[in-house]
Structures are given as C-alpha cells and as structure tokens.
Design a protein around this motif. Structure first.
Motif, PDB file in Angstrom:
ATOM      1  N   ILE A 242       0.868  -1.173   0.000  1.00  0.00           N
ATOM      2  CA  ILE A 242       0.000   0.000   0.000  1.00  0.00           C
ATOM      3  C   ILE A 242       0.907   1.225   0.000  1.00  0.00           C
ATOM      4  O   ILE A 242       1.723   1.404   0.908  1.00  0.00           O
ATOM      5  CB  ILE A 242      -0.937   0.039   1.215  1.00  0.00           C
ATOM      6  CG1 ILE A 242      -1.810  -1.211   1.263  1.00  0.00           C
ATOM      7  CG2 ILE A 242      -1.801   1.300   1.177  1.00  0.00           C
ATOM      8  CD1 ILE A 242      -2.675  -1.302   2.515  1.00  0.00           C
TER       9      ILE A 242
ATOM     10  N   THR B 284      -6.751  -0.241   2.804  1.00  0.00           N
ATOM     11  CA  THR B 284      -6.487   0.772   1.780  1.00  0.00           C
ATOM     12  C   THR B 284      -7.625   1.780   1.720  1.00  0.00           C
ATOM     13  O   THR B 284      -7.395   2.990   1.653  1.00  0.00           O
ATOM     14  CB  THR B 284      -6.285   0.117   0.398  1.00  0.00           C
ATOM     15  OG1 THR B 284      -5.237  -0.846   0.492  1.00  0.00           O
ATOM     16  CG2 THR B 284      -5.931   1.150  -0.658  1.00  0.00           C
TER      17      THR B 284
ATOM     18  N   ALA C  27      -3.136   0.316  -3.606  1.00  0.00           N
ATOM     19  CA  ALA C  27      -2.532  -0.986  -3.325  1.00  0.00           C
ATOM     20  C   ALA C  27      -2.103  -1.640  -4.635  1.00  0.00           C
ATOM     21  O   ALA C  27      -2.767  -1.519  -5.663  1.00  0.00           O
ATOM     22  CB  ALA C  27      -3.523  -1.879  -2.592  1.00  0.00           C
TER      23      ALA C  27
END
Length: 81
Positions: free
Chosen positions: A8, A63, A76
């Motif tokens: 991420i 995320t 991500a």
C-alpha cells in the motif's frame, strides 16, 4: 483463507492525520510484514509504504480506510499469487 502479498503506497499531505494512520496500521498489525515512512520536508508531505500478507478483503479494507482520510491518497499493488 488465501492471502496475497501487497504494497500500500500512501501519500500524506496533512500531518495532523498521522496519528489516525498509525492507529489504523496498529489495528491491522497482524498482517503487516513491514513499513517505511519518508518525510519529504521540501514538499511538506509524508510518503509511507506498507507491505502486507493478507486476504484481499483485509487489504482492500485497510487501503479504503486510509484513502478516506482527509488529504491522504492510498493505492494498493498486489502479487499475482
């Protein structure tokens, strides 16, 4: 449950939100392999990368929660396997 390795990438443009990000990362710490934060003082931003091994729904949830914070971008990238 099947897991994937993901990164991420997070860009933070509001220092006041760093504690919120830290709290979210702590909630998901069981899945985090490692993380790195880089302050870019010249641009007044923070760049954070978080590597996880987690089910897709966990990666997407983290995320999304981070990306919904004010002045924060999060994306991500997933492994194929």
């Amino acid at each position: 449950m099947e897991t994937r390795v993901a990164i991420i990438g997070i860009i933070v443009e509001n220092d006041a939100i760093i504690c919120d990000i830290q709290n979210l990362l702590s909630e998901y710490s069981d899945y985090i392999i490692g993380r790195m934060g880089i302050p870019y003082r010249e641009k007044s931003i923070r760049v954070i990368s978080v590597v996880l091994d987690a089910p897709m729904d966990i990666i997407n949830a983290l995320t999304g929660k981070i990306g919904n914070l004010d002045n924060v971008s999060a994306k991500a990238v997933y492994s194929v396997k």
